[in-house]
Design a protein around this motif. Sequence first.
Motif, PDB file in Angstrom:
ATOM      1  N   TRP A   6       0.762  -1.050   0.030  1.00 56.29           N
ATOM      2  CA  TRP A   6       0.039   0.044  -0.111  1.00 56.29           C
ATOM      3  C   TRP A   6       0.907   1.192  -0.036  1.00 56.29           C
ATOM      4  O   TRP A   6       0.482   2.150  -0.615  1.00 56.29           O
ATOM      5  N   GLN A   7       1.893   1.172   0.617  1.00 54.98           N
ATOM      6  CA  GLN A   7       3.090   2.145   0.749  1.00 54.98           C
ATOM      7  C   GLN A   7       3.452   2.612  -0.834  1.00 54.98           C
ATOM      8  O   GLN A   7       3.454   3.838  -1.395  1.00 54.98           O
ATOM      9  N   PHE A   8       3.843   1.483  -1.292  1.00 54.09           N
ATOM     10  CA  PHE A   8       4.452   1.526  -2.799  1.00 54.09           C
ATOM     11  C   PHE A   8       3.147   2.096  -3.573  1.00 54.09           C
ATOM     12  O   PHE A   8       3.485   2.932  -4.556  1.00 54.09           O
ATOM     13  N   GLU A   9       1.976   1.647  -3.664  1.00 47.43           N
ATOM     14  CA  GLU A   9       0.772   2.187  -4.413  1.00 47.43           C
ATOM     15  C   GLU A   9       0.582   3.864  -4.211  1.00 47.43           C
ATOM     16  O   GLU A   9       0.309   4.256  -5.257  1.00 47.43           O
ATOM     17  N   GLN A  14       1.404   9.068  -6.349  1.00 46.03           N
ATOM     18  CA  GLN A  14       1.656  10.533  -6.137  1.00 46.03           C
ATOM     19  C   GLN A  14       2.916  11.076  -7.187  1.00 46.03           C
ATOM     20  O   GLN A  14       2.819  12.132  -7.603  1.00 46.03           O
ATOM     21  N   HIS A  15       3.751  10.022  -7.327  1.00 45.86           N
ATOM     22  CA  HIS A  15       4.883  10.407  -8.319  1.00 45.86           C
ATOM     23  C   HIS A  15       4.814   9.886  -9.667  1.00 45.86           C
ATOM     24  O   HIS A  15       5.408  10.578 -10.589  1.00 45.86           O
ATOM     25  N   GLU A  18       0.742   7.968 -13.904  1.00 44.15           N
ATOM     26  CA  GLU A  18       0.616   7.124 -15.043  1.00 44.15           C
ATOM     27  C   GLU A  18       0.951   5.664 -14.957  1.00 44.15           C
ATOM     28  O   GLU A  18       0.312   4.770 -15.586  1.00 44.15           O
ATOM     29  N   GLY A  19       2.023   5.297 -13.921  1.00 45.75           N
ATOM     30  CA  GLY A  19       2.382   4.024 -13.674  1.00 45.75           C
ATOM     31  C   GLY A  19       1.210   3.277 -12.909  1.00 45.75           C
ATOM     32  O   GLY A  19       1.026   2.193 -13.036  1.00 45.75           O
ATOM     33  N   ALA A  20       0.788   4.172 -12.014  1.00 54.52           N
ATOM     34  CA  ALA A  20      -0.407   3.808 -11.134  1.00 54.52           C
ATOM     35  C   ALA A  20      -1.619   3.295 -11.892  1.00 54.52           C
ATOM     36  O   ALA A  20      -2.318   2.225 -11.583  1.00 54.52           O
TER      37      ALA A  20
END
Length: 69
Positions: A6-9, A14-15, A18-20
Amino acid sequence: MDESWWQFEAWLAQHRPEGAESLNPPASDERIVKLERNLGVKLPADFVAGLLYGRYTYSAEYGGLVDVA
């Protein structure tokens, strides 16, 4: 693993939004069985756990692994 994922997601959203947005839903048991059959191998348990939990991208733009979603 839950908290780390969840921290990674959250970081990804946030950063690299487009990857998310390119993340797939977790793979189903049926898709994993099909993948193993197509590859002719038994996937390692920790990798399968990641597929069941994780949401790997398939987009070549992001270096996707395999289409299992």
